[in-house]
Design a protein around this motif. Sequence first.
Motif, PDB file in Angstrom:
ATOM      1  N   GLU A 216       0.828  -1.204   0.000  1.00 61.80           N
ATOM      2  CA  GLU A 216       0.000   0.000   0.000  1.00 61.80           C
ATOM      3  C   GLU A 216       0.865   1.258   0.000  1.00 61.80           C
ATOM      4  O   GLU A 216       0.629   2.204  -0.775  1.00 61.80           O
ATOM      5  N   VAL A 217       1.869   1.277   0.872  1.00 63.43           N
ATOM      6  CA  VAL A 217       2.735   2.456   0.980  1.00 63.43           C
ATOM      7  C   VAL A 217       3.533   2.653  -0.296  1.00 63.43           C
ATOM      8  O   VAL A 217       3.677   3.786  -0.786  1.00 63.43           O
ATOM      9  N   GLN A 218       4.059   1.572  -0.862  1.00 64.09           N
ATOM     10  CA  GLN A 218       4.842   1.699  -2.100  1.00 64.09           C
ATOM     11  C   GLN A 218       4.000   2.307  -3.219  1.00 64.09           C
ATOM     12  O   GLN A 218       4.456   3.229  -3.916  1.00 64.09           O
ATOM     13  N   LEU A 219       2.788   1.811  -3.394  1.00 57.96           N
ATOM     14  CA  LEU A 219       1.935   2.338  -4.458  1.00 57.96           C
ATOM     15  C   LEU A 219       1.575   3.796  -4.212  1.00 57.96           C
ATOM     16  O   LEU A 219       1.489   4.602  -5.152  1.00 57.96           O
ATOM     17  N   LEU A 220       1.389   4.160  -2.947  1.00 59.54           N
ATOM     18  CA  LEU A 220       1.081   5.552  -2.611  1.00 59.54           C
ATOM     19  C   LEU A 220       2.270   6.456  -2.929  1.00 59.54           C
ATOM     20  O   LEU A 220       2.106   7.538  -3.523  1.00 59.54           O
ATOM     21  N   ILE A 221       3.462   6.024  -2.565  1.00 56.58           N
ATOM     22  CA  ILE A 221       4.671   6.797  -2.868  1.00 56.58           C
ATOM     23  C   ILE A 221       4.851   6.933  -4.376  1.00 56.58           C
ATOM     24  O   ILE A 221       5.100   8.028  -4.902  1.00 56.58           O
ATOM     25  N   GLN A 222       4.709   5.830  -5.092  1.00 61.27           N
ATOM     26  CA  GLN A 222       4.910   5.853  -6.535  1.00 61.27           C
ATOM     27  C   GLN A 222       3.865   6.701  -7.249  1.00 61.27           C
ATOM     28  O   GLN A 222       4.137   7.278  -8.306  1.00 61.27           O
ATOM     29  N   SER A 223       2.684   6.815  -6.656  1.00 60.62           N
ATOM     30  CA  SER A 223       1.626   7.609  -7.285  1.00 60.62           C
ATOM     31  C   SER A 223       1.927   9.105  -7.264  1.00 60.62           C
ATOM     32  O   SER A 223       1.330   9.863  -8.032  1.00 60.62           O
ATOM     33  N   THR A 224       2.861   9.540  -6.390  1.00 58.92           N
ATOM     34  CA  THR A 224       3.206  10.965  -6.337  1.00 58.92           C
ATOM     35  C   THR A 224       4.064  11.383  -7.525  1.00 58.92           C
ATOM     36  O   THR A 224       4.157  12.567  -7.850  1.00 58.92           O
TER      37      THR A 224
END
Length: 255
Positions: free
Chosen positions: A198-206
Amino acid sequence: MLELPKLDLKNKVSPEEWQTRVDLAACYRLVEDMGWGDLIYTHISAKVPGTDHYLVNAFGLSFDEVTASNLVKVDLEGNILDNTPFKINPAGFTIHSAVHEVRSDAHCVLHLHTKESIAVASLKNGLQPLSQYSCFALGSLGYHQYEGLAVNHEEKTRLQADMGEYNYLLLSNHGALTVGPTVGDAFMRMYDLQRACEVQLLIQSTGQEAIPVVPEIVEGISNQANVVHSGSTGGQKSWPAMLRRAYRLDPSFES
């Protein structure tokens, strides 16, 4: 409304098996509460102590319908050993039996299809060291390529090789799998892996460049975790609280 058959195995199995049934049923309810379920699909299995038999969910029940008594007991070939009206999903147990066959330490195998774990498992670079959660998994993480629905017996050998001695497995285009010596350990490992995705996808979405955790920290995080848990595992520490949560949500899982 169709009612489920009422089963009561509490005084018909050993105390050890009953406790495993209670823990496993609680785990199903917690997975559903976390939003990690997939209708009637995916599975969590647990070994009956002192035997080569395993408990798994009845095919056709949603996770919030699983109880200690309606869990189905099977052998490694998927043969049903209980006097039960329920069946199991043979494709699902192929994955679980493959792991149980070669990992005597994996008393619990937890396999989920969360959208976040599918997404990260399907990235060419997989899980990255972008959070504390990812560090817990990266030291013991394997990958398995997608081969379609798990109905091909020959896939078991490849799955076993990819699992090796890892405690975490990402299945490309498919989902995630964790194992543990207890239900609590497998659950907490899935919690860490799910959060990491979840955190990785959130970071990558920025779209911004991330700050990775340095390799030395990733390599040493297990020793640091041992200090926090005073020699026990994260699952052993957290499971009593998780079990209390399951009772607050709906104590019917113990029936």
